[in-house]
Motif scaffolding. Structure first.
Motif, short mmCIF file in Angstrom:
data_model
loop_
_atom_site.label_atom_id
_atom_site.label_comp_id
_atom_site.label_asym_id
_atom_site.label_seq_id
_atom_site.Cartn_x
_atom_site.Cartn_y
_atom_site.Cartn_z
N THR A 247 11.31 -14.52 -43.83
CA THR A 247 10.95 -14.57 -45.02
C THR A 247 11.79 -15.62 -46.04
N SER A 248 12.96 -15.75 -45.75
CA SER A 248 14.19 -16.48 -46.29
C SER A 248 13.83 -18.10 -45.86
N SER A 249 13.37 -18.20 -44.72
CA SER A 249 12.96 -19.30 -44.11
C SER A 249 11.88 -20.17 -44.92
N ASN A 251 10.58 -18.95 -47.57
CA ASN A 251 10.75 -19.18 -49.30
C ASN A 251 11.81 -20.14 -49.32
N ASN A 252 12.28 -21.04 -48.39
CA ASN A 252 13.43 -22.06 -48.50
C ASN A 252 14.47 -21.41 -49.32
N ASP A 253 14.77 -20.05 -48.93
CA ASP A 253 15.93 -19.65 -49.60
C ASP A 253 17.29 -19.81 -48.52
N TRP A 254 17.80 -21.04 -48.71
CA TRP A 254 18.83 -21.42 -47.72
C TRP A 254 20.00 -20.32 -47.73
N ALA A 255 20.41 -20.03 -48.98
CA ALA A 255 21.73 -19.17 -49.10
C ALA A 255 21.63 -17.98 -48.41
N GLN A 256 20.14 -17.54 -48.71
CA GLN A 256 20.10 -16.18 -47.89
C GLN A 256 20.15 -16.24 -46.57
N LYS A 259 23.50 -16.77 -44.98
CA LYS A 259 24.19 -15.53 -45.03
C LYS A 259 23.69 -14.19 -43.92
#
Lengths: 286, 312
Positions: A247-249, A251-256, A259
Motif C-alpha cells: 500500500t505504501s508503494s 500511495n507513493n509513501d516512500w518514507a513509510q 521505514k
C-alpha cells in the motif's frame, strides 16, 4: 602477517559463500522439481481470478461502474500465498531432514549452522521469486481479459515485498530449528499465522462498525488495544509487513516504505540469528 | 591424526562414553568394537562435533575440534548408518554435490574411479533414493572419499553388503590406507575388523576395555595357546621329550596327531620342532590354533560384566 590473515579470512568467507550458494541451488532445484510449488501457484492464480471475477460482477451489477484498484487485493492475496508457501517450506527445511536423520549426513560435509541457515534462506527467496514469475503473467492475462487498469506502480511494488518474505522465511527457519519434529514445526507456524491473521481481521472488523452502532462504545477499548497491536504487528507479522509495503508503494509513501523495509531487515536479522543459535543448541541429530 | 583426552558423555544419569582416550596415527586402521549400545556411535558423533562432550576434548590433526570445525571436516570422510536420500538426486549428482561442498575441483575423474571400484558405474544415473541398502552403503563410501580425506570414519561400513561388495569396500579402504590415510572402523562384523585393522579397541558400556593389536589382545586373554602337530608316525620317546619343554603344559595324543597346550609368552615352536627331529619323527603339519577376535571380544566383554557385577 596482517595481510596474510585478511587473505585467509577472505578465502574462508569465499568458501562459505560458495557452500551457501551450492546448498541454495540444490534445494531450489528440489523445490522446482516438486509438485508443491505448482499446486500452490495454481491455487493462488485460481483464487485471484475468482476475486477479479467478483469485482467484474460487482461493477456490472452496481450502478457505480467504477472500482478502486481491482488488482490490489488479488495481487496481495497471490503474494501472501507465495509467502506462506515458502514459509512452510522453510519450516520443514531443517525439522524434516533432522527427523529423518539426513541432516547429520549433510553435516559430515564442511558446513555449519550459519551455512545451512543461509542456504535455506536464499532457497526460500529464490523459490518466492519463481512463484511470482509463475503467477504474475496469469494476472497480466486477466488484466488484458477484463480491461481493468493495473497501475505500473503496483507491479513495481512487488519487488520490495521480498523484504516481508525474508522475515517470514527467517521466522520459518527459526521454528524449524527449534521444533522437536516436522509436524510440530508446521503446527507452530500455522498457529502463529492464525493468531496474526485473527488479530488483523478482528481490527478490520471493528473498524467497520459504524459509530451509530450500539456496540460502538462498548468495543472502543478493544479497538484501541487492537490498534496498538497493529503497530506491533508491523514489527512482527510478515503478512502485515507485506500489506504495508504494497500500500505504501501504491500511495507513493516512500518514507513509510523505507521505514517498513528497515523494520523488515532488522526483524529478518533477529530471526536468522535466533535460528542459528537454536540450531546450534538443538543440534542436527534426530 | 585423531586423539581424544578423557572424553566423556552422559545423558542425565546414564553414562554413554566414559573417560575415553583414543589415538590414531596416519596409515593406521583402528577397529572400534563393542556390543550394541556400547557407545560407539556416540563416540563417533563426539569425534565429529555433532555432540558436545560432557568432559574431555577431541583433537583432529592436532587441533581441538572447537577451533575451526569446517576446515577440519574438509580432511575427514564419514560413512554412517544413513537413511535413503529424500531428494531427487541421482547417485552421480549426489556425489557431485558433496564434492562441491568440499570444494573439490574437477572431481569427475575421481568419481569415475570410485564408482568403478565399487561397481556402481552402470547405476550412476539412477536415483540415489532408489538404491538398495548395499548400494547406498557403497555410495556413502564414495561420498566420504570424494575429497580424498586424511581420516576416514566408518560406522558399520559393510553391513548390508554381499561378499562381493565387502571385498570391493575392503579394497577401497586398503587403497586409502596405502595412500597414507587413517581409518577408524566401527563394526559388529568382527571378521571384517579382524582382516583390516592394525589395532583394536573394545568398548563396553561406554568404557574402553582393551586397546591393542589383535595378537596383543589374544595373548592378553588366553594364558595358553594350542598347537596341533601331525607326524607320519609318533616316535615312542617324543611325548616325554615334549613334556620336558618348559612352555608345554599338557599333551594330548590321538593317532598320529599331538595337541600341545602351551603357556603364552615365549614361542616354543622351535624347541618342539627340534624334539621331533631328535626323536626321528617326520613332521607333516604344525598349526597354531588362534583365539578368534570373536572369542576375544566375548571374553573381554564378559569379564567386564563380571567385574561390574562384582563392584556392585
Amino acid at each position: 602477517m596482517s595481510a596474510d590473515l585478511t587473505k585467509t579470512h577472505n578465502r574462508a568467507g569465499f568458501l562459505r559463500w560458495h557452500t551457501i550458494r551450492r546448498i541454495a541451488t540444490q534445494q531450489s532445484r528440489d523445490s522446482l522439481f516438486g509438485w508443491g510449488i505448482y499446486i500452490a501457484a495454481t491455487v493462488s492464480v485460481g483464487i485471484a481470478a475468482l476475486l477479479i471475477f467478483n469485482s467484474v460482477r460487482f461493477v456490472g451489477e452496481s450502478d457505480l461502474n467504477v472500482i478502486s484498484q481491482p488488482f490490489l487485493f488479488p495481487l496481495q492475496f497471490a503474494l501472501t500465498l507465495a509467502m506462506l508457501f515458502v514459509a512452510v517450506e522453510a519450516t520443514l527445511s531443517i525439522a524434516r531432514p533432522r527427523e529423518q536423520g539426513s541432516l547429520q549426513v549433510l553435516f559430515f560435509a564442511p558446513i555449519d549452522e550459519p551455512i545451512l541457515i543461509g542456504g535455506n534462506f536464499i532457497t526460500g527467496l529464490l523459490v518466492y521469486v519463481f512463484f511470482v514469475v509463475l503467477t504474475l503473467p496469469v494476472l497480466l492475462l486477466l488484466v488484458w481479459a477484463t480491461n481493468f487498469v493495473l497501475p505500473t506502480v503496483l507491479l513495481w511494488a512487488v519487488i520490495p515485498t521480498i523484504f516481508a518474505v525474508a522475515v517470514a522465511l527467517a521466522f520459518g527457519l527459526f521454528v524449524s530449528a527449534a521444533a522437536p519434529s516436522a509436524r510440530a514445526a508446521v503446527l507452530i507456524l500455522v498457529a502463529g499465522i492464525l493468531i496474526l491473521l485473527g488479530l488483523q481481521s478482528a481490527y478490520t472488523a471493528l473498524l467497520n462498525i459504524p459509530p451509530t452502532s450500539r456496540f460502538f462504545d462498548a468495543l472502543l477499548f478493544i479497538r484501541s488495544i487492537l490498534a496498538s497491536l497493529q503497530s506491533i504487528l508491523s514489527w512482527l507479522s510478515p503478512i502485515r509487513m507485506l500489506d504495508i509495503i504494497l500500500t505504501s508503494s501504491l500511495n507513493n509513501d516512500w518514507a513509510q516504505l523505507l521505514k517498513q523495509i528497515g523494520i523488515s531487515l532488522v526483524a529478518t536479522a533477529v530471526w536468522l540469528f535466533a535460528a542459528v543459535r537454536m540450531l546450534h543448541r538443538k543440534g542436527v541429530l534426530p | 591424526m585423531l586423539r581424544t583426552e578423557n572424553l566423556s558423555k552422559s545423558y542425565d544419569s546414564k553414562i554413554a562414553v566414559h573417560d575415553l582416550n583414543l589415538n590414531l596415527a596416519p596409515g593406521e586402521i583402528y577397529g572400534f568394537l563393542g556390543p550394541n549400545g556400547a557407545g560407539k556411535t556416540t563416540t563417533i558423533r563426539l569425534l565429529l562435533g555433532l555432540l558436545k562432550p560432557t568432559e574431555g576434548r577431541v583433537f583432529l590433526f592436532d587441533e581441538p575440534i572447537t577451533d575451526d570445525i569446517i576446515a577440519l571436516k574438509r580432511r575427514i570422510g564419514v560413512v554412517a548408518e544413513e537413511p535413503p536420500p529424500a531428494n531427487r538426486m541421482t547417485a552421480w549428482e549426489l556425489v557431485r554435490f558433496f564434492a562441491d561442498l568440499n570444494h573439490v575441483k574437477q572431481p569427475e575423474a575421481r568419481m569415475e574411479k570410485l564408482f568403478n571400484a565399487l561397481d556402481l558405474w552402470d547405476a550412476r544415473h539412477a536415483l540415489a533414493s532408489a538404491y538398495s541398502r548395499g548400494m547406498r552403503q557403497k555410495l556413502s563410501l564414495i561420498r566420504a572419499l570424494i575429497h580424498t580425506p586424511d581420516l576416514l570414519i566408518l560406522d558399520e561400513p559393510v553391513s548390508g553388503l554381499d561378499p562381493f561388495g565387502i571385498r570391493q569396500v575392503r579394497a577401497v579402504i586398503d587403497e586409502h590406507r596405502e595412500e597414507g590415510g587413517a581409518v577408524l572402523i566401527s563394526s559388529h562384523i568382527l571378521s571384517e575388523v579382524e582382516r583390516s585393522a592394525n589395532r583394536i579397541g573394545i568398548l563396553h558400556q561406554g568404557r574402553l576395555l582393551v586397546e591393542d593389536s589383535i595378537n596383543g589382545i589374544r595373548s592378553r586373554i588366553g594364558d595358553t595357546n594350542v598347537l596341533h602337530i601331525e607326524l607320519l608316525e609318533i616316535p615312542e620317546s617324543l611325548p616325554a621329550q615334549l613334556q620336558a619343554i618348559a612352555e608345554v603344559k599338557k599333551i594330548e595324543t590321538r593317532e598320529n596327531r599331538i595337541t600341545l597346550h602351551l603357556e603364552s609368552g615365549r614361542d616354543a615352536r622351535p624347541d618342539i620342532f627340534q624334539a621331533v627331529v631328535a626323536t626321528g619323527g617326520i613332521l607333516v603339519t604344525m598349526e597354531m590354533e588362534e583365539i578368534s577376535l570373536e572369542e576375544a571380544f566375548v571374553t573381554v566383554t564378559n569379564q567386564n560384566v563380571q567385574q561390574l557385577a562384582g563392584a556392585e
